[in-house]
Design an enzyme around this catalytic site. Structure first.
Site, PDB file in Angstrom:
ATOM      1  N   GLN A 257     -12.162 -30.149 -24.800  1.00 14.21           N
ATOM      2  CA  GLN A 257     -13.174 -30.587 -23.842  1.00 14.21           C
ATOM      3  C   GLN A 257     -14.515 -29.935 -24.199  1.00 14.21           C
ATOM      4  OE1 GLN A 257     -12.524 -29.520 -19.706  1.00 14.21           O
ATOM      5  NE2 GLN A 257     -13.684 -31.257 -18.958  1.00 14.21           N
TER       6      GLN A 257
ATOM      7  N   GLY B  91     -12.066 -19.597 -18.648  1.00 14.05           N
ATOM      8  CA  GLY B  91     -11.063 -18.967 -17.798  1.00 14.05           C
ATOM      9  C   GLY B  91      -9.750 -19.710 -17.969  1.00 14.05           C
TER      10      GLY B  91
ATOM     11  N   MET C 134      -8.057 -23.921 -19.055  1.00 14.92           N
ATOM     12  CA  MET C 134      -8.253 -25.304 -19.477  1.00 14.92           C
ATOM     13  C   MET C 134      -6.979 -26.073 -19.125  1.00 14.92           C
ATOM     14  SD  MET C 134     -10.094 -27.665 -20.809  1.00 14.92           S
ATOM     15  CE  MET C 134      -9.473 -29.348 -20.800  1.00 14.92           C
ATOM     16  N   GLU C 135      -7.193 -27.186 -18.420  1.00 10.98           N
ATOM     17  CA  GLU C 135      -6.093 -27.918 -17.796  1.00 10.98           C
ATOM     18  C   GLU C 135      -5.318 -28.812 -18.753  1.00 10.98           C
ATOM     19  OE1 GLU C 135      -9.371 -28.321 -17.437  1.00 10.98           O
ATOM     20  OE2 GLU C 135      -9.943 -30.389 -16.993  1.00 10.98           O
TER      21      GLU C 135
ATOM     22  N   HIS D 172      -6.595 -23.781  -9.643  1.00 11.47           N
ATOM     23  CA  HIS D 172      -7.611 -24.712 -10.155  1.00 11.47           C
ATOM     24  C   HIS D 172      -7.045 -25.584 -11.283  1.00 11.47           C
ATOM     25  CE1 HIS D 172     -11.812 -25.904 -11.186  1.00 11.47           C
ATOM     26  NE2 HIS D 172     -11.279 -25.999 -12.405  1.00 11.47           N
ATOM     27  N   GLU D 173      -6.491 -24.939 -12.285  1.00 13.76           N
ATOM     28  CA  GLU D 173      -5.998 -25.731 -13.431  1.00 13.76           C
ATOM     29  C   GLU D 173      -4.839 -26.641 -13.016  1.00 13.76           C
ATOM     30  OE1 GLU D 173      -8.152 -25.685 -15.554  1.00 13.76           O
ATOM     31  OE2 GLU D 173      -9.063 -23.732 -15.211  1.00 13.76           O
TER      32      GLU D 173
ATOM     33  N   HIS E 176      -6.058 -29.800 -11.407  1.00 14.77           N
ATOM     34  CA  HIS E 176      -6.503 -30.806 -12.380  1.00 14.77           C
ATOM     35  C   HIS E 176      -5.381 -31.790 -12.740  1.00 14.77           C
ATOM     36  CE1 HIS E 176     -10.635 -30.047 -13.509  1.00 14.77           C
ATOM     37  NE2 HIS E 176     -10.424 -28.783 -13.814  1.00 14.77           N
TER      38      HIS E 176
ATOM     39  N   GLU F 238     -14.394 -31.789 -11.679  1.00 19.06           N
ATOM     40  CA  GLU F 238     -14.474 -30.376 -11.285  1.00 19.06           C
ATOM     41  C   GLU F 238     -14.719 -30.157  -9.790  1.00 19.06           C
ATOM     42  OE1 GLU F 238     -13.365 -28.173 -13.151  1.00 19.06           O
ATOM     43  OE2 GLU F 238     -13.419 -29.136 -15.124  1.00 19.06           O
TER      44      GLU F 238
ATOM     45  N   ASP G  78     -22.092 -30.406 -22.652  1.00 16.52           N
ATOM     46  CA  ASP G  78     -21.975 -29.021 -22.209  1.00 16.52           C
ATOM     47  C   ASP G  78     -23.103 -28.649 -21.235  1.00 16.52           C
ATOM     48  OD1 ASP G  78     -20.001 -27.070 -22.865  1.00 16.52           O
ATOM     49  OD2 ASP G  78     -21.626 -25.780 -23.585  1.00 16.52           O
TER      50      ASP G  78
ATOM     51  N   TYR H 287     -18.967 -28.143  -9.901  1.00 16.45           N
ATOM     52  CA  TYR H 287     -17.885 -27.394  -9.260  1.00 16.45           C
ATOM     53  C   TYR H 287     -18.168 -27.160  -7.777  1.00 16.45           C
ATOM     54  CZ  TYR H 287     -16.136 -26.158 -13.930  1.00 16.45           C
ATOM     55  OH  TYR H 287     -15.621 -26.200 -15.193  1.00 16.45           O
TER      56      TYR H 287
ATOM     57  N   ARG I 106     -14.861 -14.677 -23.112  1.00 14.33           N
ATOM     58  CA  ARG I 106     -14.948 -15.663 -22.028  1.00 14.33           C
ATOM     59  C   ARG I 106     -16.415 -15.887 -21.669  1.00 14.33           C
ATOM     60  NH1 ARG I 106     -11.902 -15.024 -16.175  1.00 14.33           N
ATOM     61  NH2 ARG I 106     -12.710 -16.943 -15.238  1.00 14.33           N
TER      62      ARG I 106
ATOM     63  N   LYS J 176     -18.098 -17.304 -19.331  1.00 14.59           N
ATOM     64  CA  LYS J 176     -18.578 -17.025 -17.984  1.00 14.59           C
ATOM     65  C   LYS J 176     -18.988 -15.557 -17.804  1.00 14.59           C
ATOM     66  CE  LYS J 176     -16.605 -16.424 -13.468  1.00 14.59           C
ATOM     67  NZ  LYS J 176     -15.357 -16.425 -12.691  1.00 14.59           N
TER      68      LYS J 176
HETATM   69  N1  BES Z   1     -11.995 -27.972 -17.485  1.00 17.29           N
HETATM   70  C1  BES Z   1     -12.577 -26.721 -17.201  1.00 17.29           C
HETATM   71  C2  BES Z   1     -13.085 -26.006 -18.415  1.00 17.29           C
HETATM   72  C3  BES Z   1     -14.117 -26.782 -19.211  1.00 17.29           C
HETATM   73  C4  BES Z   1     -15.083 -27.533 -18.594  1.00 17.29           C
HETATM   74  C5  BES Z   1     -14.076 -26.732 -20.585  1.00 17.29           C
HETATM   75  C6  BES Z   1     -15.992 -28.240 -19.364  1.00 17.29           C
HETATM   76  C7  BES Z   1     -14.988 -27.432 -21.344  1.00 17.29           C
HETATM   77  C8  BES Z   1     -15.948 -28.198 -20.738  1.00 17.29           C
HETATM   78  C9  BES Z   1     -11.600 -25.799 -16.460  1.00 17.29           C
HETATM   79  O1  BES Z   1     -10.781 -26.466 -15.559  1.00 17.29           O
HETATM   80  C10 BES Z   1     -12.415 -24.840 -15.647  1.00 17.29           C
HETATM   81  O2  BES Z   1     -13.117 -25.290 -14.795  1.00 17.29           O
HETATM   82  N2  BES Z   1     -12.304 -23.552 -15.910  1.00 17.29           N
HETATM   83  C11 BES Z   1     -12.996 -22.524 -15.195  1.00 17.29           C
HETATM   84  C12 BES Z   1     -12.087 -21.820 -14.222  1.00 17.29           C
HETATM   85  C13 BES Z   1     -12.145 -22.282 -12.839  1.00 17.29           C
HETATM   86  C14 BES Z   1     -11.322 -21.373 -11.938  1.00 17.29           C
HETATM   87  C15 BES Z   1     -13.508 -22.497 -12.276  1.00 17.29           C
HETATM   88  C16 BES Z   1     -13.448 -21.476 -16.178  1.00 17.29           C
HETATM   89  O3  BES Z   1     -13.070 -21.568 -17.334  1.00 17.29           O
HETATM   90  O4  BES Z   1     -14.160 -20.561 -15.801  1.00 17.29           O
HETATM   91 ZN    ZN Z   2     -11.851 -27.204 -13.905  1.00 18.78          ZN
END
Ligand code: BES
Ligand code: ZN
Length: 624
Positions: free
Chosen positions: A161, A288, A290-291, A315-316, A319, A338, A395, A403, A576, A578
């Site tokens: 993704q 964090g 990926m689903e 969360h995952e 999805h 999301e 991205d 979200y 990570r 984030k």
């Molecule tokens: N699908 C997303 C991760 C993602 C989004 C990857 C867009 C690439 C492009 C995944 O479900 C996600 O939202 N992960 C979050 C965790 C969540 C608890 C908010 C993350 O990785 O922080």
């Molecule tokens: Zn997500």
């Protein structure tokens, strides 16, 4: 049986049936939305099944082999359009005949790669592409043994993704196009391979693994991980994969997984993917979670030891309905994935851990939303739920808006119509759009028809269009209801008035109380104040990644040097995004810290996945 008295009706019926089948053959049952991030032309030819056969080469960092694509040619087309980026194709065969066909690449575009155009005939049922990925393939991270927990074996994982599947598989890389898939992965006998599919639980003697994914999925959900993995069950249909030294901790952290699945099913209908497993990856995993269907990919930074960060699993898992079952048609509709998932995640948390706990999480989500709005500008178009990412990297749309604004929009619908009606509506929505793409417009029209059903008053009080097509947050937002954080704020107040950190009453505080505490400390703390906090609560050595991350942000802004070793250690031991992004941003905002940021990054960059490195490159203006 033929009803004797009505033979002519029967004959007519047969003629009609035969006729309609004959007409259906070249027709298709859906129209695909235009996706500016894919070269595929699925309204002409769509890929319905993918069969992969790939060898994993840790010596050259390449995946190589074949991708056989089964086609549905709706318009008797003579060309098949696929997405590709950094792939080397050696030949393409038609059907099972072994006949080679011509192929060519179109012009390359930034982010998108280039179209791979294969000559076919209207009768072609399949093409087999012989190809190899590049060591730089953006989806794939190849880890040296030192980057793993065990330190002995290499590791590989993919992150497809949003539009990176095309860097390791020639495919139609658009979220609106679904295919089933199967595959063979060939690796070293001491490693195990797993995919977003039916998975092994033991290593094979020869390192060859076979996979099957019988439900159709979009390309961004194709995933592969290879490493020294072990499996441990945590429930009847759930378990964890991780390196041997991590698997026990992972199983303990995620022991509530089955309870979460049951809670989710009770809310929005059966889990449709068979098993739900989780793989805990090495720390360079850029997200964090990926689903990936049947197998969530997760960061080890959620292993706090006390289950305090398992909302990520909720969360995952969510999805599996919002995203994997009903999928955003294009990345402009990303909030359908999301926002729904964040809402659903909070509902699962409420079921499993109670309303007080869930409302605390909701309050934190609202804080994230306010912070993003402030950063992006309250009237920025990127704060619309429906995005316009034409000509941009998708991205760019992956912000807290999808979200948290999405989450609060759905909370507001719930508050407007009542939980019972809303839950029934959502269950029907997941059923109606199951295994299909959804556009924002299709959702809105379904909402207006099925839920608001011409109720003018409700429609006006909801303001759906303002939520979706306008910036900021409408004033009807259904805020979180938590009194917990007032207790925290009172303690911050006491401390600011001179009480020592040690005297703060933290009795019964959860990780979320601590996060609220750290997020709401005043700006501009001096070294004495920082030391007072650190001595009382040992933040610089916190084993909870969220708490450490929030603390290190203060350490940077306040130039609290005793925490610098912890900062460097954090930034060089996990990838990570984030966590990386806000820390590097804060360092980059202070010229006095820029040199340190660059020194740390020089060391850390080779250990980050391309999507994390891409983000930090921009922050630090990195040229190497
Ligand atoms: N699908 C997303 C991760 C993602 C989004 C990857 C867009 C690439 C492009 C995944 O479900 C996600 O939202 N992960 C979050 C965790 C969540 C608890 C908010 C993350 O990785 O922080
Ligand atoms: Zn997500």
């Amino acid at each position: 049986m033929i009803p004797r008295k009505l033979p002519y009706l029967y004959v007519i019926a047969v003629i009609c049936t035969v006729f309609s089948f004959a007409c259906q053959e070249p027709e298709q049952d859906m129209v695909y939305a235009r996706d500016p991030h894919s070269y595929a032309k699925p309204n002409e030819v769509a890929v319905e099944h993918l069969d992969l056969d790939l060898a994993v080469d840790f010596a050259t960092n390449k995946l190589g082999g074949t991708a056989k694509l089964i086609l549905a040619n709706h318009t008797n087309s003579k060309e098949l359009f696929l997405d590709s980026r950094d792939l080397t194709v050696s030949k393409v065969l038609l059907d099972d005949s072994g006949a080679e066909t011509n192929f060519r690449f179109g012009a390359e575009q930034e982010f998108l790669g280039k179209p791979l155009i294969v000559e076919i005939s209207p009768e072609t049922k399949s093409v087999t592409i012989f190809y190899e990925s590049s060591p730089q393939a953006a989806a794939v991270q190849w880890l040296a043994p030192e980057q793993t927990a065990g330190g002995k074996h290499p590791f590989l994982f993919t992150q497809s993704q949003a539009i990176l599947a095309r860097t390791w598989i020639p495919c139609q890389d658009s979220p609106g196009i679904r295919m089933t898939y199967s595959g063979t992965i060939r690796t070293d006998p001491e490693l195990m391979a797993v995919m977003s599919a039916e998975n092994p639980t033991e290593k094979t003697a020869d390192g060859v693994y076979h996979f099957n994914m019988p439900q159709p999925v979009p390309a961004y959900l194709l995933a592969l991980a290879v490493g020294d993995l072990e499996f441990r069950a945590v429930g009847a249909r759930s378990g964890v994969y991780a390196e041997p030294s991590v698997v026990g901790k992972a199983a303990a952290e995620f022991e509530d997984t089955e309870t979460m699945i049951e809670a989710a099913e009770k809310l929005y209908g059966p889990y449709r993917w068979g098993r739900y497993d989780i793989i805990v990856l090495p720390p360079s995993f850029p997200f964090g979670g990926m689903e990936n269907p049947r197998l969530t990919f997760a960061t080890p930074t959620v292993l706090a030891g006390d289950k305090s960060l398992v909302a990520l699993i909720a969360h995952e898992l969510a999805h599996s309905w919002s995203g994997n079952l009903v999928t955003n048609a294009t990345w402009d509709d990303f909030w359908l994935n999301e926002g729904f998932t964040t809402y659903f995640e909070h509902r699962i948390m409420e079921e499993v851990y109670g309303k007080n706990y869930a409302e605390m999480l909701a309050a934190l989500s609202y804080q994230d939303l306010q912070k993003s709005l402030a950063n992006m500008g309250f009237d920025s178009k990127d704060t619309h739920l429906k995005l316009n990412l034409d000509g941009r990297d998708p991205d760019d749309g992956m912000t807290a808006i999808a979200y948290d604004k999405g989450h609060f929009f759905l909370r507001t619908i719930e508050a407007t119509v009542g939980r019972e009606k809303w839950d029934t509506f959502l269950r029907n929505y997941f059923d109606k759009f199951a295994f299909k793409p959804a556009t924002t417009e299709a959702f809105v029209s379904y909402l207006k028809k099925e839920l608001l059903a011409g109720n003018q008053e409700m429609e006006q009080s909801l303001q759906a269009d303002a939520w979706i097509y306008n910036p900021g947050v409408p004033e009807n937002v259904a805020l979180a209801q938590s009194d917990q954080f007032q207790l925290v704020e009172a303690q911050i107040g006491r401390w600011q008035e001179g009480a020592s950190a040690k005297s703060i009453d933290t009795n019964g505080w959860t990780t979320h109380h601590w996060l609220h505490f750290l997020r709401n400390l005043p700006e501009g703390l001096d070294t004495k104040q920082m030391r007072d906090l650190d001595r009382a609560f040992n933040f610089s050595n916190s084993g909870n990644s969220e708490i450490l991350n929030a603390w290190l942000a203060h350490a940077i802004v306040n130039q609290y040097e005793p925490a610098y070793p912890a900062l460097e250690n954090f930034l060089t031991s996990m990838g990570r995004r984030k966590f990386l992004q806000p820390l590097y941003e804060r360092m980059a905002a202070n010229p006095a810290m820029m040199e340190m940021a660059r020194l740390i990054y020089r060391k850390a960059r080779p250990t980050y996945h391309s999507v994390a490195a891409g983000t930090i490159d921009k922050i630090l203006n990195w040229q190497g």
